[in-house]
Structures are given as C-alpha cells and as structure tokens.
Motif scaffolding. Structure first.
Motif, PDB file in Angstrom:
ATOM      1  N   SER A 179      51.326  19.896   9.814  1.00 31.29           N
ATOM      2  CA  SER A 179      51.274  21.144  10.587  1.00 31.29           C
ATOM      3  C   SER A 179      52.677  21.734  10.695  1.00 31.29           C
ATOM      4  N   HIS A 180      53.626  20.870  10.873  1.00 30.16           N
ATOM      5  CA  HIS A 180      55.015  21.309  10.986  1.00 30.16           C
ATOM      6  C   HIS A 180      55.490  21.966   9.688  1.00 30.16           C
ATOM      7  N   ILE A 181      55.186  21.312   8.573  1.00 33.64           N
ATOM      8  CA  ILE A 181      55.625  21.842   7.271  1.00 33.64           C
ATOM      9  C   ILE A 181      54.984  23.211   7.009  1.00 33.64           C
ATOM     10  N   ALA A 182      53.681  23.284   7.273  1.00 29.97           N
ATOM     11  CA  ALA A 182      52.962  24.530   7.010  1.00 29.97           C
ATOM     12  C   ALA A 182      53.544  25.668   7.854  1.00 29.97           C
ATOM     13  N   ALA A 183      53.773  25.403   9.139  1.00 28.14           N
ATOM     14  CA  ALA A 183      54.306  26.435  10.032  1.00 28.14           C
ATOM     15  C   ALA A 183      55.697  26.872   9.555  1.00 28.14           C
ATOM     16  N   GLU A 184      56.469  25.897   9.144  1.00 28.32           N
ATOM     17  CA  GLU A 184      57.826  26.184   8.693  1.00 28.32           C
ATOM     18  C   GLU A 184      57.809  27.063   7.433  1.00 28.32           C
ATOM     19  N   LEU A 185      56.902  26.754   6.515  1.00 31.95           N
ATOM     20  CA  LEU A 185      56.820  27.550   5.289  1.00 31.95           C
ATOM     21  C   LEU A 185      56.420  28.987   5.594  1.00 31.95           C
ATOM     22  N   HIS A 211      40.413  21.744   0.434  1.00 29.96           N
ATOM     23  CA  HIS A 211      41.025  23.035   0.118  1.00 29.96           C
ATOM     24  C   HIS A 211      41.081  23.928   1.343  1.00 29.96           C
ATOM     25  N   GLY A 212      42.142  24.708   1.439  1.00 35.99           N
ATOM     26  CA  GLY A 212      42.235  25.674   2.531  1.00 35.99           C
ATOM     27  C   GLY A 212      43.339  26.656   2.251  1.00 35.99           C
ATOM     28  N   ARG A 213      43.870  27.243   3.325  1.00 40.67           N
ATOM     29  CA  ARG A 213      45.021  28.141   3.196  1.00 40.67           C
ATOM     30  C   ARG A 213      46.171  27.520   3.967  1.00 40.67           C
ATOM     31  N   LEU A 214      47.328  28.019   3.720  1.00 41.03           N
ATOM     32  CA  LEU A 214      48.504  27.451   4.364  1.00 41.03           C
ATOM     33  C   LEU A 214      48.333  27.395   5.889  1.00 41.03           C
ATOM     34  N   ASP A 215      47.682  28.420   6.443  1.00 43.27           N
ATOM     35  CA  ASP A 215      47.556  28.447   7.907  1.00 43.27           C
ATOM     36  C   ASP A 215      46.358  27.647   8.440  1.00 43.27           C
ATOM     37  N   THR A 216      45.481  27.175   7.555  1.00 45.50           N
ATOM     38  CA  THR A 216      44.300  26.454   8.053  1.00 45.50           C
ATOM     39  C   THR A 216      44.247  24.996   7.597  1.00 45.50           C
ATOM     40  N   ILE A 217      45.023  24.669   6.582  1.00 41.18           N
ATOM     41  CA  ILE A 217      44.856  23.363   5.930  1.00 41.18           C
ATOM     42  C   ILE A 217      45.081  22.207   6.911  1.00 41.18           C
ATOM     43  N   HIS A 218      45.971  22.438   7.838  1.00 39.07           N
ATOM     44  CA  HIS A 218      46.291  21.388   8.796  1.00 39.07           C
ATOM     45  C   HIS A 218      45.066  21.032   9.655  1.00 39.07           C
ATOM     46  N   SER A 227      43.883  10.750   5.505  1.00 36.34           N
ATOM     47  CA  SER A 227      44.910   9.760   5.857  1.00 36.34           C
ATOM     48  C   SER A 227      45.632   9.289   4.595  1.00 36.34           C
ATOM     49  N   PRO A 228      46.785   8.647   4.747  1.00 36.42           N
ATOM     50  CA  PRO A 228      47.573   8.258   3.576  1.00 36.42           C
ATOM     51  C   PRO A 228      46.818   7.250   2.705  1.00 36.42           C
ATOM     52  N   PRO A 229      47.098   7.190   1.404  1.00 33.63           N
ATOM     53  CA  PRO A 229      48.047   8.058   0.713  1.00 33.63           C
ATOM     54  C   PRO A 229      47.457   9.436   0.426  1.00 33.63           C
ATOM     55  N   ALA A 230      48.237  10.455   0.715  1.00 33.90           N
ATOM     56  CA  ALA A 230      47.769  11.807   0.435  1.00 33.90           C
ATOM     57  C   ALA A 230      48.948  12.694   0.084  1.00 33.90           C
ATOM     58  N   LEU A 231      48.645  13.722  -0.677  1.00 36.26           N
ATOM     59  CA  LEU A 231      49.638  14.713  -1.055  1.00 36.26           C
ATOM     60  C   LEU A 231      49.213  16.043  -0.477  1.00 36.26           C
ATOM     61  N   PHE A 232      50.183  16.861  -0.166  1.00 41.90           N
ATOM     62  CA  PHE A 232      49.906  18.185   0.349  1.00 41.90           C
ATOM     63  C   PHE A 232      50.463  19.165  -0.677  1.00 41.90           C
ATOM     64  N   VAL A 233      49.610  20.078  -1.148  1.00 45.98           N
ATOM     65  CA  VAL A 233      49.999  20.977  -2.232  1.00 45.98           C
ATOM     66  C   VAL A 233      49.885  22.423  -1.773  1.00 45.98           C
TER      67      VAL A 233
END
Ligand code: SAH
Length: 503
Positions: A179-185, A211-218, A227-233
C-alpha cells in the motif's frame, strides 16, 4: 600453510518450476558433493543430486534463519571439506539473492567459484502470468526493485523518485509494503488507473495472479490474502495478461490430484497431469516386486503366442531369456500379442514387432481378436507372463477353447510399508481427484488410509479410474468414481479427468 579449497558454484534455481533451472545448473547439481539450499529453491531440484549431502540454510520451523555470516562460514567450511559445493538459490543468485555478498566473501577468502545464472522470478513469474516485461508501445524499460522497507527510517529502501515512473516496475519482497509503495508511486505522478498485478507463488502449480489498478491493487491483495512469495508488478503490460495468460488457463490448473501408482510406473501419468496444470501428489499404494525364480516354461520356441499385458511382463520375459542364455532370436517364430500402447512400446524398444494388438485394452477384446486371427484355438500353445493378481478370465477362456496356456508369474504387486506421515500429508493436501490405475491401487488405498482418513478426504475428493473393473472395485469400497477412462490407458485416464472437471 595454504588451504586447498573445493569450488563453490552459486547456482540459480529459477523461480520455482523445476524445469526452469539451466542446463549448466543441473549439471552442477549432478556432480555436487554438497548442496546448500534455502526456502525458495524447489525441493524437486534436489533429486538431481541424489548422492550429495543436503544442507538447508533457509528459514527453519522455529523461524531461525541462518545469518549471512553463518551461511558464509558454512560455505567456507564445506569448501574445505569437499571438491564441489553447490549453493542453490531461488531465481537468479545475483538478483536480490545476496549472491553478490556470498561471491565477495568467496573471493576474499580465495575460494574458487562459479556463478550460474538463473531465471529470476521477476522475469519468469511474469512470463507464466502472461505479462511481457517489455512491450513495444507499452513499456520500453523494466526495473527490478526491492520492496523492502528500510526499517530504521520506515521508508522504502529505494528512492522511488529516482526510478522511472514509466515502464514496467517489478517489486520483490513487497507484500507488506504494497500500500505504501502504490501510494508513493501515485504521489510521484504515476496514474492511479495504471494496470497493476500481484503474482503469488509464480511458476509453481499454485501460482495465482491478482489484477487491479495501482490505486486498488492493495485492497484486492488484502482481500485475496496474497502472501509471500509474491511479486508486485506495475505498468500497462500487466493488462496484456488478459489475452496472454496461459498457465492459469490450463484445463487442470489449480486441481490437486493424487497418483497412487507404484513409484517407478507413475511418471507418465504425473507428467501428463502436471503439463495440464495439475498439482500432483504421489502416493504410491502398490510396489512391484519381482518374483525371483519364476517357474520354468520350457523351450520358448514351442509356443505359438506370447501374450504381453504389461511393461513389467515384457521386462520379465526378457530377463528370463537372458538367464536362459538367449536373446530376442529365441522368440523367432513366436507371435506376439500385446495389450496397451505402453506394452507395445516396450516390445518395440527391443526391436520386435507386435503381431496383434486389440483395439480395446481389455482381455475380452483380446480374445475376440485372437479368435478372429487364428480361427480355432484348439491345440495352440500360449505363454502368459503376468502379475500374480491378474484376472484369470483370459487363461480360462483360452483353455475353454482348447488352447494350452502356461502362465508365467512375472511379478507380484504388494502393498508398500505404509507411512502414517505420508497418509496424513495426503489428507492435509485435500486432493480434488485420486487416480486408480488398477483394482489393487483402490483396495490398498483404502487399507493404507483407514476409515477415519477416508472420511476426512471424501467430501472433497472424487475418484478417477482406468476402466470398468477398477471402477467396480472402487465402488464396492464405497468410493465415488466420477471419471472413468474410455480408452483404458494413461492418456485415457487423463482425458477422463479433464472431461469430468470441465463438465
Ligand atoms: N533471487 C531471487 C529473489 C530472492 S528475494 C530471484 O531472482 O527471483 C525473494 C523474493 O523474490 C520474494 O519475496 C518474492 O518477492 C520474489 N519471489 C521469488 N520467487 C518467487 C515466486 N516463485 N513467485 C513470486 N515471487 C517470487
């Protein structure tokens, strides 16, 4: 005093699917004396190093992770002891894998090393999710980023402002800080509607893409408990997955299937099911045991026909020829009749041609075909290498028609030493399907599990059978057979499961 060190190979294991290790990586494993591995390196890869000592350096059950210093010391210690140490690491050793630190340590200590790159999850998992990391017109760059926070400053460890706010961004280890990364971007100017995705357990049978959008993916990831392991794209390319998703679209994707065949015979079925996307659990309920001294069956050239109903039967026949000091020429003039394509292949591998193979893989059709071919069976001599539990239908019918039948008991199928642990693990695994390739697999399955475990499995598990006789056995044991092979062989069984699941 100078110390002679063995060589350390830092080998990338790839993102998870054992097929994604490199040829060089596999060769290193095959020749390793010691393999030091951690959590994300798929355990299946260790099978390439059957004789090596295995040392686990990842998170243990008490959550103690070896500190990097401890791992370095371990490398040093092992390099002193043996010639070839493989340090197997998930993905690529130099991508967020601390491979750089380990290599520096080796260099400092004068320990010879080799780096074998691997498919990093940030590329490999995206390929399996149908997301091209770059794409003409959509993304001219890709950036691999750690999603770890700098715990001291409670900020992302990476200054996102310095990274491209365009192109594809792939965050490793970012589940917690998503959530932090998405908000920051977004704050830095990336559009909130930018397509984004999370890939959990990429390239493993249980891979999942959200799948989602930058503002909803979180929120989506929280709801889906990613949960891990996971990647965020992040980036327009993630939307291509709508068309390019293939791994998660395979017919058996996400299905858990237990295979009860004897271990040595299971691979064809296991490979076929995995290729269609299934998560396969091997639970052997029979073991093939050779009969050491089969009865003498007289001069083989005196038979008119040898009827082969299994690969084991073929192996056994040739072993017998061998012990008699004969080879395939001993079968000159004897006609060969086979049941099943696998049996035929085994015969062909010995450069022999089959004279007869009934269309349907059951004894009844074989008998029909024989009569059609030979006319009267009166006085014809048949040799039948087969399992001790094979049905007596065929010899009985042949004898009823005046044929002389010699049965060569080639092997015994026995119930393996049951392991309580494995049986419990099967229940915990909660299969969608359990496959039976013979009546004895069904019978032994029930015996090994016992009533309590069977009851625990039953609400979810359905059963798949290779043919009507196996189905009957399973039903008599109270098991619900939902799929029965039309062709009574392995491809037929696989097809039946696919059909049942898509119905
Ligand atoms: N060297 C590894 C990365 C190690 S860091 C590589 O090249 O892939 C561990 C992080 O990698 C995890 O937290 C996760 O973000 C990512 N990762 C590794 N394997 C993964 C997989 N199969 N699916 C999704 N993410 C994975």
């Amino acid at each position: 005093m100078s110390v002679a060190y063995g060589k350390v190979f830092l080998v990338g294991a790839g993102p998870g699917d054992p097929g994604l290790i490199t040829v060089r990586g596999r060769a290193c494993l095959e020749r390793a004396d010691v393999v030091i591995y951690d959590n994300l390196a798929n355990d299946a890869l260790l099978e390439y190093a059957p004789n090596a000592e295995r040392i686990f350096a990842g998170k243990s059950t008490d959550h103690h992770t070896l500190l990097q210093d401890e791992i370095n010391e371990l490398l040093l210690e092992q390099a002193r002891k043996v010639a070839r140490v493989v340090r197997l690491k998930g993905g690529d050793p130099f991508v967020f894998g601390r491979g750089g630190e380990e290599a520096l340590f080796l260099a400092e200590h004068g320990i010879p090393f080799e780096i074998v790159p691997g498919v990093t999850s940030g590329i490999g998992a995206l390929a399996y999710a149908g997301i091209p990391v770059t794409h003409r017109g959509l993304a001219g760059s890709v950036t691999l980023i750690t999603g770890h926070e700098d715990t001291q400053r409670h900020k992302p460890a990476v200054d996102l402002a310095q990274l491209a706010v365009q192109g594809t961004l792939v965050f490793y280890m970012g589940v917690k800080s998503l959530s932090h990364i998405a908000a920051e971007l977004i704050r830095l100017g990336r559009a909130p509607e930018t397509p984004a995705a999370a890939i959990e357990w990429g390239t493993f049978p249980r891979q999942r893409t959200i799948h989602g959008r930058l503002d909803t993916i979180h929120e989506l990831c929280e709801r889906e408990r990613v949960s891990p392991p996971a990647l965020f794209v992040v980036g327009a390319v993630t939307a291509l997955s709508e068309t390019l998703s293939w791994f998660e679209n395979r017919p058996l994707y996400g299905k858990r299937i237990a295979v009860t065949r004897a271990r040595g015979q299971a691979s064809e079925l296991v490979i076929a099911l995995r290729e269609l996307g299934a998560d396969v659990f091997e639970f052997p309920t029979i073991e093939i045991e050779r009969v050491e001294a089969p009865p003498d069956f007289g001069p083989i050239g005196a038979y008119h026909w040898v009827i082969l109903t299994s690969v084991n039967g073929v192996d056994m026949l040739f072993e017998r020829l061998e012990t008699l000091g004969l080879d395939a020429r001993g079968l000159a003039g004897v006609k060969l009749c086979v049941i099943g394509s696998a049996t035929r292949e085994a015969v062909q591998k010995r450069f022999l041609r089959c004279d007869l193979m009934p269309d349907k893989y059951v004894a009844e059709s074989l008998l029909e075909a024989l009569v059609e071919r030979e006319g009267a069976l009166e006085g014809k001599r048949f040799l039948l290498p087969r399992a001790d539990i094979a049905r007596s239908f065929l010899p009985k019918e042949l004898r009823a028609r005046g044929a002389e039948v010699t049965e060569l008991i080639a092997y015994r199928t026995v119930k393996p030493q049951s392991s309580e642990q494995l049986a419990d693990a099967l229940v915990a695994y909660a299969p969608d399907f359990v496959t039976f390739t013979s009546s004895s697999t069904a019978r032994n399955f029930c015996e090994i599990l016992g009533p309590a475990r069977l009851a625990a499995l039953q609400p979810k598990a359905a059963f798949a059978s290779i043919g009507p006789i196996t189905t009957q056995t399973a039903q008599d044991l109270g098991l619900a057979v939902r799929a029965e092979a039309q062709e009574h062989d392995i491809p037929g069984l696989v097809q039946a499961i696919v059909r049942a699941l898509s119905a």
